[in-house]
Design a protein around this motif. Sequence first.
Motif, PDB file in Angstrom:
ATOM      1  N   GLY A 177      12.791  -6.599   0.642  1.00 23.54           N
ATOM      2  CA  GLY A 177      12.532  -5.495  -0.276  1.00 23.54           C
ATOM      3  C   GLY A 177      12.921  -5.804  -1.712  1.00 23.54           C
ATOM      4  N   VAL A 178      13.566  -6.953  -1.926  1.00 27.76           N
ATOM      5  CA  VAL A 178      13.998  -7.325  -3.266  1.00 27.76           C
ATOM      6  C   VAL A 178      12.895  -8.146  -3.942  1.00 27.76           C
ATOM      7  N   ASP A 179      12.429  -7.687  -5.059  1.00 26.24           N
ATOM      8  CA  ASP A 179      11.393  -8.373  -5.827  1.00 26.24           C
ATOM      9  C   ASP A 179      12.060  -9.373  -6.768  1.00 26.24           C
ATOM     10  N   LEU A 180      11.749 -10.660  -6.599  1.00 28.40           N
ATOM     11  CA  LEU A 180      12.388 -11.702  -7.405  1.00 28.40           C
ATOM     12  C   LEU A 180      11.588 -12.051  -8.656  1.00 28.40           C
ATOM     13  N   ARG A 181      10.436 -11.468  -8.825  1.00 33.97           N
ATOM     14  CA  ARG A 181       9.582 -11.822  -9.963  1.00 33.97           C
ATOM     15  C   ARG A 181      10.273 -11.530 -11.290  1.00 33.97           C
ATOM     16  N   GLY A 182      10.420 -12.601 -12.067  1.00 30.86           N
ATOM     17  CA  GLY A 182      11.015 -12.471 -13.387  1.00 30.86           C
ATOM     18  C   GLY A 182      12.519 -12.301 -13.397  1.00 30.86           C
ATOM     19  N   LYS A 183      13.158 -12.308 -12.235  1.00 30.40           N
ATOM     20  CA  LYS A 183      14.591 -12.057 -12.145  1.00 30.40           C
ATOM     21  C   LYS A 183      15.393 -13.347 -12.338  1.00 30.40           C
ATOM     22  N   LYS A 184      16.664 -13.162 -12.685  1.00 32.41           N
ATOM     23  CA  LYS A 184      17.624 -14.266 -12.712  1.00 32.41           C
ATOM     24  C   LYS A 184      18.238 -14.352 -11.313  1.00 32.41           C
ATOM     25  N   VAL A 185      17.951 -15.439 -10.639  1.00 36.25           N
ATOM     26  CA  VAL A 185      18.376 -15.593  -9.243  1.00 36.25           C
ATOM     27  C   VAL A 185      19.404 -16.716  -9.138  1.00 36.25           C
ATOM     28  N   ALA A 186      20.515 -16.434  -8.488  1.00 32.48           N
ATOM     29  CA  ALA A 186      21.524 -17.452  -8.197  1.00 32.48           C
ATOM     30  C   ALA A 186      21.453 -17.784  -6.721  1.00 32.48           C
ATOM     31  N   VAL A 187      21.281 -19.047  -6.405  1.00 31.81           N
ATOM     32  CA  VAL A 187      21.291 -19.511  -5.013  1.00 31.81           C
ATOM     33  C   VAL A 187      22.540 -20.358  -4.825  1.00 31.81           C
ATOM     34  N   ILE A 188      23.397 -19.938  -3.917  1.00 35.83           N
ATOM     35  CA  ILE A 188      24.642 -20.657  -3.659  1.00 35.83           C
ATOM     36  C   ILE A 188      24.493 -21.446  -2.367  1.00 35.83           C
ATOM     37  N   GLY A 189      24.580 -22.760  -2.469  1.00 33.44           N
ATOM     38  CA  GLY A 189      24.438 -23.628  -1.307  1.00 33.44           C
ATOM     39  C   GLY A 189      23.221 -24.523  -1.427  1.00 33.44           C
ATOM     40  N   THR A 190      23.337 -25.734  -0.900  1.00 32.30           N
ATOM     41  CA  THR A 190      22.230 -26.697  -0.981  1.00 32.30           C
ATOM     42  C   THR A 190      21.972 -27.349   0.375  1.00 32.30           C
ATOM     43  N   GLY A 191      22.080 -26.562   1.433  1.00 38.46           N
ATOM     44  CA  GLY A 191      21.807 -27.080   2.765  1.00 38.46           C
ATOM     45  C   GLY A 191      20.347 -26.941   3.146  1.00 38.46           C
ATOM     46  N   ARG A 246      14.480 -17.098 -13.916  1.00 35.71           N
ATOM     47  CA  ARG A 246      15.392 -18.231 -14.025  1.00 35.71           C
ATOM     48  C   ARG A 246      16.135 -18.359 -12.703  1.00 35.71           C
ATOM     49  N   LEU A 247      16.318 -19.596 -12.277  1.00 37.29           N
ATOM     50  CA  LEU A 247      16.998 -19.845 -11.009  1.00 37.29           C
ATOM     51  C   LEU A 247      18.154 -20.809 -11.248  1.00 37.29           C
ATOM     52  N   ALA A 248      19.348 -20.387 -10.848  1.00 30.91           N
ATOM     53  CA  ALA A 248      20.529 -21.240 -10.923  1.00 30.91           C
ATOM     54  C   ALA A 248      20.925 -21.633  -9.501  1.00 30.91           C
ATOM     55  N   LEU A 249      20.937 -22.924  -9.240  1.00 31.64           N
ATOM     56  CA  LEU A 249      21.291 -23.441  -7.916  1.00 31.64           C
ATOM     57  C   LEU A 249      22.694 -24.038  -7.987  1.00 31.64           C
ATOM     58  N   PHE A 250      23.618 -23.469  -7.214  1.00 36.03           N
ATOM     59  CA  PHE A 250      25.010 -23.907  -7.241  1.00 36.03           C
ATOM     60  C   PHE A 250      25.240 -24.916  -6.107  1.00 36.03           C
ATOM     61  N   GLN A 251      25.553 -26.135  -6.509  1.00 34.45           N
ATOM     62  CA  GLN A 251      25.697 -27.238  -5.562  1.00 34.45           C
ATOM     63  C   GLN A 251      27.158 -27.669  -5.462  1.00 34.45           C
ATOM     64  N   PRO A 280      24.260 -38.099  -3.335  1.00 34.83           N
ATOM     65  CA  PRO A 280      25.404 -37.710  -2.505  1.00 34.83           C
ATOM     66  C   PRO A 280      26.545 -38.714  -2.599  1.00 34.83           C
ATOM     67  N   GLY A 281      27.746 -38.213  -2.425  1.00 34.96           N
ATOM     68  CA  GLY A 281      28.920 -39.066  -2.483  1.00 34.96           C
ATOM     69  C   GLY A 281      29.488 -39.400  -1.127  1.00 34.96           C
ATOM     70  N   ASP A 299      18.121 -24.447 -13.070  1.00 34.28           N
ATOM     71  CA  ASP A 299      19.348 -25.137 -13.483  1.00 34.28           C
ATOM     72  C   ASP A 299      20.148 -25.525 -12.239  1.00 34.28           C
ATOM     73  N   LEU A 300      20.556 -26.776 -12.188  1.00 31.86           N
ATOM     74  CA  LEU A 300      21.450 -27.228 -11.130  1.00 31.86           C
ATOM     75  C   LEU A 300      22.872 -27.149 -11.658  1.00 31.86           C
ATOM     76  N   ILE A 301      23.702 -26.354 -10.997  1.00 28.59           N
ATOM     77  CA  ILE A 301      25.093 -26.154 -11.427  1.00 28.59           C
ATOM     78  C   ILE A 301      26.006 -26.886 -10.453  1.00 28.59           C
ATOM     79  N   THR A 302      26.735 -27.862 -10.972  1.00 33.31           N
ATOM     80  CA  THR A 302      27.632 -28.638 -10.105  1.00 33.31           C
ATOM     81  C   THR A 302      29.102 -28.302 -10.320  1.00 33.31           C
ATOM     82  N   ASP A 303      29.416 -27.546 -11.360  1.00 33.61           N
ATOM     83  CA  ASP A 303      30.803 -27.121 -11.556  1.00 33.61           C
ATOM     84  C   ASP A 303      31.192 -26.159 -10.430  1.00 33.61           C
ATOM     85  N   PRO A 304      32.390 -26.280  -9.875  1.00 36.97           N
ATOM     86  CA  PRO A 304      32.818 -25.390  -8.791  1.00 36.97           C
ATOM     87  C   PRO A 304      32.813 -23.929  -9.213  1.00 36.97           C
ATOM     88  N   ILE A 305      32.494 -23.061  -8.279  1.00 36.83           N
ATOM     89  CA  ILE A 305      32.482 -21.621  -8.542  1.00 36.83           C
ATOM     90  C   ILE A 305      33.911 -21.103  -8.567  1.00 36.83           C
TER      91      ILE A 305
END
Length: 505
Positions: free
Chosen positions: A167-181, A197-202, A282-283, A307-313
């Motif tokens: 039910g959540v419309d993501l069009r045009g929204k700022k979306v944060a995705v936490i996790g890269t599995g 805009r999409l921010a992916l927290f890795q 990967p390390g 945006d790929l965000i690698t700084d810890p949350i």
Amino acid sequence: MSHSVLIIGSGFGGIGMAIRLKRAGIHDFVILEKADELGGTWRDNTYPGAACDVPSHLYSFSFERKTDWTRRFPPQREILDYLRLCARKYGVLPHIRFGTEVTEARFDSGDGHTASVWRVSTRDGEELTARVLISACGQLNRPTLPAIEGRESFTGPSFHSARWDHGVDLRGKKVAVIGTGASAVQIVPEIAAEAGRLALFQRSAPYVIQKPDRPYRRWEKALLTAVPGAYELSRARIYALYESRALAFIKYPRLMGVMAKKFRRGLDTQVPDPALRGALVPGYPMGCKRVLISNDYYPTLTRPNVDLITDPIARVTPTGVTTENGTEHEADVIVYATGFLTTDFLAPMKISGLAGRELNDAWRHGAQAHLGITVSGFPNLFLLYGPYTNLGHNSIIYMLESQFRYVMGCLRALRAADLDWIDVRPDVLDAFEREMHERLRSTVWEAGCDSWYMNAEGKVVNNWPGFTFAYRRATRRPDPRQFRARRVEPHATPGMPRTTPQNGA
């Protein structure tokens, strides 16, 4: 209400086990399903892009072939439809009680005049009994949310990938995705095009390799249907190809170096920016964590609105996510692609066996089950997709079918020898546990990384450290010498048997 067999869960394990029971002439069973629909993980995970990473011809029951899969790698909806078809075709639907959540199961060994039963309690206060209890809960059924400060303070929509809010419309929204599995790798390419805009927290970069996926052509599906043996040949070819990969996972981890070089070439080609490319390396050794497949994940990360965000949350705020360097990333929606509680298996159910011993106590140092199926001290309890049965290289459906056969062998032994219960011997379970950990030491899964294959003590308890055909051979039939049993006395009253302890099944 009393049954011969009670199954918990209606995913591939529960539906497949039920079909095997019916084909063996056992109709007095029930499946308890907490949701309102069957399907397990393929019912729960409806996020954009959800699909399987095992080819469709292999990710299906051997006894129910499907020649009209639309793609080489099946999407979620098609897998769910396949399970529904199997349940209808084999008459399983009438045996399923939907909306029935199990909270507790207690083994009642009887009083010397009555047969033993499992007493199963449900969330609504009902109690059912069964001679045999089969858990088909799987390993990927309990989503986990990270313990991030302020997570509850976010004022916008937030949800786990396995509980996707359509039910959540993501069009045009700022979306944060936490996790890269595995889920994030499928989700991000699907939603990046519509998000503003999409921010992916890795936290740690995954290995992502190319996915050899494409639609099946009309003539291919026609050939698979019309030519005898064509489907079986395709299935066998895929099985052999994927089984060969076990050499790198379990026998010769150095072979992973070949795949790692291929991974680096693909990454270099898809991600031109050296800084972004460096953040995606990967390390840890390849294969130590789950290897992911996607053709569009890396290209998506090069989009100008991603945006790929690698700084810890550091914390979640009412308006976004703040990292430890003090930067706040504004968000309208947060998606937690943070995986599952994979090593608890039967939790949060309370399971009590002989003398009232709880499974949580038996597993205080980690889950263990002989062949991933039986636990000492818990008679007539069988696990499907239990400890040491997950794979890194092939289809879990193949493993489940091996387990179905083993469980059916145990049920035949109960009936043929007029046994009240069977229970794997503690020394047999201990020996199996030692063997598993000895063999796991030389696998890539213990090459120096944390993964969902490990429990809190750092022990790998999920994966099978061998070939799947070796597991099938090991589960071909139960060995009576590995069990202790209680036999029904010949002169006992039918339905109310007196029992005497016996050694061996």
